[in-house]
Scaffold this active site. Structure first.
Site, short mmCIF file in Angstrom:
data_model
loop_
_atom_site.label_atom_id
_atom_site.label_comp_id
_atom_site.label_asym_id
_atom_site.label_seq_id
_atom_site.Cartn_x
_atom_site.Cartn_y
_atom_site.Cartn_z
N LYS A 280 0.94 -1.34 -0.07
CA LYS A 280 -0.08 0.00 -0.14
C LYS A 280 0.81 1.32 -0.02
O LYS A 280 0.54 2.18 -0.66
CB LYS A 280 -1.06 -0.12 1.25
N ASP A 296 -5.00 5.10 -15.39
CA ASP A 296 -6.27 4.48 -14.70
C ASP A 296 -5.51 3.75 -13.33
O ASP A 296 -5.12 2.66 -13.70
CB ASP A 296 -6.88 3.57 -15.48
#
Ligand code: MEV
Length: 438
Positions: A280, A296
């Protein structure tokens, strides 16, 4: 509860806002003000943003920041980052500065193959299906020539189509597993258009194939869609330096620092609870560049996490080791990025971000983005194994807390000064604001 509404998308922007405020905000005028505060006064620019999606009522700002001093393959970059998390850009900049005096980052694209699949069912003789596929394969590829023409001029196009038998997992289920090169485009529209063409050709060719029985002639297309899992669109970035060039921090010698760093990465390699947070942190850097450059980020996230579990267990995207007194730290992950098409030609800030990076091609952008992820991971582990994450994090978060309490500029100045030498905690900041105000 708000009533069911039909034809909402056909209402004007003001009508949509009025409906929203009437049914969800008790006709609160302040809500309208908030929505409109974020409108751009340049009507053309606002219209451009309105038309990115359906039912746009306002703009949602993210900070657009820059992280300077990134030396990548001996060239200096200032990296654009769109992200709201307070400490991410500061951490990236710090890591960039650290590594620029140690040879900088190396990065290279290992492969650029994109994937798409036509999922279909066929009930009949598999051998006949194989022969049918071999017979039609070249016509299948050329059936998409009207779509691939321009891509081929740019050096891309269809790489291959394979027939894959998945009937052991799902009865009668097969795939056309198709690979593409989309050069500088992310390529989603190109790939999906090709796939839909293949699906159409496949069904018509099967219906006309004389060696098929009547039931074999009816291939059912389930769906045709690109895959965001692109383990063959890979980039690698790395740093290395002599152990003695590492910091001696927090009572650690440079060697102890390196060993603790390597241990921290090993933990992420074997422990999924840690690996997810570790990755993360990497994605903090990667997503910020992906967003700033109009790509994206959901596709990139999905692909990166799938790659992190490619061997059947979720693990770290980075690796660290000590060899012959040299500290090595690297990342390898799939990044299907584009620098043409999509938002890249539409969004003025995206254009600016790409200009800032020297108008990179997709490969260069993959390298820069991987470096941002590696830098972010370096900064996070550096803090975690020394001071802990909260010191830097809370320092950056201080401004958010001050803003929550609507601190004036003068109050901010005084409190930022105060917290240069005091630990930032939420309660301590509140206490100091109260002290100042009394
Ligand atoms: C916070 O957004 C990211 C970190 O938790 C990453 C990590 O723990 O490695 C600091």
């Amino acid at each position: 509860m708000a009533p069911v509404v039909s034809g909402f998308s056909k209402l004007s922007k003001d009508e949509k806002i009025n409906w929203l405020v009437k049914h969800h905000f008790n006709n609160d005028k302040n809500t309208i003000d908030i929505i409109k505060t974020y409108w751009n006064s340049d009507e053309k620019l606002q219209q451009l943003h309105d038309e990115f999606t359906e039912n746009t009522i306002s703009n949602y700002y993210l900070p657009f920041s820059v992280a300077p001093n990134f030396l990548i393959n001996n060239k200096r970059f200032t990296i654009p980052m769109a992200i709201e998390e307070s400490s991410v850009v500061a951490a990236a900049s710090k890591a960039a500065k650290f590594w620029q005096s140690r040879g900088g980052f190396n990065a290279q694209v290992l492969s650029t193959t994109k994937v798409g699949q036509v999922h279909f069912t066929f009930s009949g003789d598999i051998e006949k299906l194989n022969i049918f596929f071999k017979n039609i394969k070249s016509d299948l590829i050329s059936s998409a020539s009207h779509i691939t023409k321009n891509m081929e001029k740019r050096g891309g196009g269809i790489i291959d189509i394979e027939l894959r038998d998945k009937s052991l997992e799902i009865e009668n289920y097969y795939q056309l597993h198709c690979t593409f090169s989309t050069v500088d485009a992310m390529g989603a529209n190109f790939i999906n258009s090709c796939l839909e063409q293949f699906a159409d050709f496949l069904t018509k060719a099967a219906a006309a194939y004389i060696k098929f029985s009547e039931s074999e002639k009816t291939i059912e297309i389930i769906m045709s869609i690109l895959s965001n899992y692109v383990p063959e669109c890979l980039v690698r970035a790395s740093v290395s330096c002599a152990i003695d060039d590492l910091p001696s921090k927090d009572n650690l010698t440079p060697l102890q620092y390196a060993q603790k760093f390597v241990r921290a990465v090993q933990i992420a390699e074997i422990e999924p609870y840690r690996a997810v947070t570790h990755n993360k942190g990497i994605m903090n850097g990667i997503d910020a560049v992906v967003l700033a450059t109009g790509n994206d980020f959901r596709a990139i996230e999905a692909g990166a996490h799938a790659y992190a579990s490619k061997d059947g267990k979720y693990t770290s995207l980075t690796e660290a080791k000590i060899e012959n007194n040299i500290f090595h730290f690297s990342i390898q992950l799939p990044l299907a990025l584009g620098t043409v098409g999509g938002l890249t030609t539409l969004h003025p800030l995206v254009k600016l971000a790409l200009n800032l990076l020297g108008s990179p091609d997709a490969k260069k952008l993959m390298e820069i983005t991987a470096v941002a992820g590696l830098a972010q991971n370096f900064a996070a582990i550096n803090s975690l194994i020394t001071t802990g994450i909260q010191q830097g994090h809370m320092k950056m978060h201080l401004m958010n807390i001050l803003n929550q309490f609507q601190a004036t500029n003068e109050e901010k100045q005084k409190l930022v000064e105060h917290f240069k030498t005091n630990t930032v905690t939420h309660s301590e900041v509140v206490l100091q604001i109260e002290k100042l105000r009394n």
